[in-house]
Design an enzyme around this catalytic site. Structure first.
Site, short mmCIF file in Angstrom:
data_model
loop_
_atom_site.label_atom_id
_atom_site.label_comp_id
_atom_site.label_asym_id
_atom_site.label_seq_id
_atom_site.Cartn_x
_atom_site.Cartn_y
_atom_site.Cartn_z
N GLU A 175 0.85 -1.20 0.00
CA GLU A 175 0.00 0.00 0.00
C GLU A 175 0.88 1.24 0.00
OE1 GLU A 175 -2.64 1.49 -0.56
OE2 GLU A 175 -4.20 1.18 0.93
N ASP A 176 0.35 2.32 -0.57
CA ASP A 176 1.10 3.58 -0.57
C ASP A 176 1.13 4.19 0.83
OD1 ASP A 176 -1.63 4.13 -0.55
OD2 ASP A 176 -1.59 5.54 -2.21
N ASP A 228 -3.54 5.31 6.52
CA ASP A 228 -4.10 6.54 7.07
C ASP A 228 -5.09 6.15 8.18
OD1 ASP A 228 -4.60 9.32 7.14
OD2 ASP A 228 -6.18 9.18 5.65
N PHE A 254 -1.40 16.11 4.39
CA PHE A 254 -1.81 15.46 3.14
C PHE A 254 -0.64 15.48 2.17
CE2 PHE A 254 -3.89 14.81 -0.90
CZ PHE A 254 -4.72 13.76 -0.57
N ARG A 283 0.67 12.19 -9.03
CA ARG A 283 1.19 10.83 -8.82
C ARG A 283 2.59 10.68 -9.40
NH1 ARG A 283 -3.01 7.48 -7.07
NH2 ARG A 283 -5.07 7.84 -7.96
P1 IMP Z 1 -7.24 4.71 4.75
O1 IMP Z 1 -8.30 3.72 4.38
O2 IMP Z 1 -7.82 5.92 5.44
O3 IMP Z 1 -6.07 4.13 5.48
O4 IMP Z 1 -6.76 5.33 3.41
C1 IMP Z 1 -5.92 4.72 2.59
C2 IMP Z 1 -5.95 5.42 1.24
O5 IMP Z 1 -6.34 6.81 1.30
C3 IMP Z 1 -4.56 5.43 0.69
O6 IMP Z 1 -4.30 4.23 0.01
C4 IMP Z 1 -4.59 6.62 -0.21
O7 IMP Z 1 -5.10 6.26 -1.47
C5 IMP Z 1 -5.54 7.59 0.46
N1 IMP Z 1 -4.80 8.59 1.28
C6 IMP Z 1 -4.72 8.65 2.61
N2 IMP Z 1 -3.93 9.66 3.01
C7 IMP Z 1 -3.48 10.25 1.88
C8 IMP Z 1 -2.59 11.35 1.63
O8 IMP Z 1 -2.02 12.01 2.52
N3 IMP Z 1 -2.38 11.64 0.32
C9 IMP Z 1 -2.95 10.95 -0.71
N4 IMP Z 1 -3.77 9.91 -0.51
C10 IMP Z 1 -4.04 9.56 0.76
MG MG Z 2 -4.06 3.68 -1.82
#
Ligand code: IMP
Ligand code: MG
Length: 213
Positions: free
Chosen positions: A131-132, A135, A184, A197
């Site tokens: 995963e990138d 969050d 962010f 990206r």
């Molecule tokens: P989560 O489900 O809240 O953990 O979110 C995961 C996804 O939200 C990541 O795979 C990203 O695609 C997106 N995301 C969360 N934080 C950021 C950020 O700071 N920049 C860009 N995308 C984010």
């Molecule tokens: Mg993602």
């Protein structure tokens, strides 16, 4: 299945000075025309590559003799996955999955939808979910539930970035590139409205007001 805890010492911490940001709960400007976006580098391309190489070695050290099946979460993980895969020695296979959150990302409904499934079965495989960014953790929690039902041999999670301050779901990654503050970020796969990206570095996105002409 339990998610193995990461080695906190292995996670590189990025010291950053806080900058003025859009509300942490909302990443979108109220009106695009009234804002000016800028990106301040947080993690350089060189630092990213160095850390990925270390992560690849950690992963191979943990699984010295077995094929590893890397599952990238589209689209944010593409560059991370391709760089990581080329740094891990030995037998590697790849697959991709895509998910999206229902509705507005500013509301933490926690509902995640599968928009593209894997091409092949993960049964009996050692799967590394790539995963990138971690969050709130809702996406990863959903994916782990889906994958566990498919009887992999074991599952580990590798994320480039971790924002622990935002965590809602009780999930952790086994391999973390960088632990970052609650900002962010864009670049190296991460987007803001599908843009940025392609940046080589990871940077903090600032949404400032445009000066009146
Ligand atoms: P989560 O489900 O809240 O953990 O979110 C995961 C996804 O939200 C990541 O795979 C990203 O695609 C997106 N995301 C969360 N934080 C950021 C950020 O700071 N920049 C860009 N995308 C984010
Ligand atoms: Mg993602």
């Amino acid at each position: 299945m339990s998610v193995i805890l990461p080695n906190a010492a292995a996670c590189a911490r990025v010291p950053v000075t806080r900058i003025r940001m859009a509300k942490s709960t909302s990443y979108k400007p109220k009106s695009k025309s009234k804002t000016q976006e800028s990106v301040r580098t947080l993690i350089s391309s060189a630092a990213i590559q160095r850390r990925i190489s270390e992560m690849a070695q950690e992963i191979r050290r943990d699984f010295p003799a077995e094929p590893l099946h890397l599952v990238g979460v589209l689209k944010g993980s593409v560059f991370f996955l391709t760089d990581l895969a080329r740094e891990i020695s030995g037998d590697i296979s790849l697959d991709f999955i895509a998910v999206s959150s229902y509705g507005n990302r500013t509301e933490t409904s926690g509902e995640v939808k599968l928009t593209r499934d894997l091409d092949s079965s993960i049964e009996g495989k050692t799967v590394i979910v790539v995963e990138d960014i971690l969050d709130t953790g809702m996406t990863l929690q959903y994916l782990l539930r889906v994958f566990e039902q498919r009887k992999p041999r074991r599952i580990r999670v590798a994320v480039l970035l971790d924002k622990p301050e935002r965590r809602i779901a009780k999930v952790r990654a086994d391999y973390v590139g960088f632990t970052i503050p609650n900002e962010f970020v864009v670049g190296y796969g991460l987007d803001y409205a599908e843009r940025y990206r392609n940046l080589r570095d990871v940077g903090v996105l600032a949404l400032g007001k445009k000066e009146k002409k």
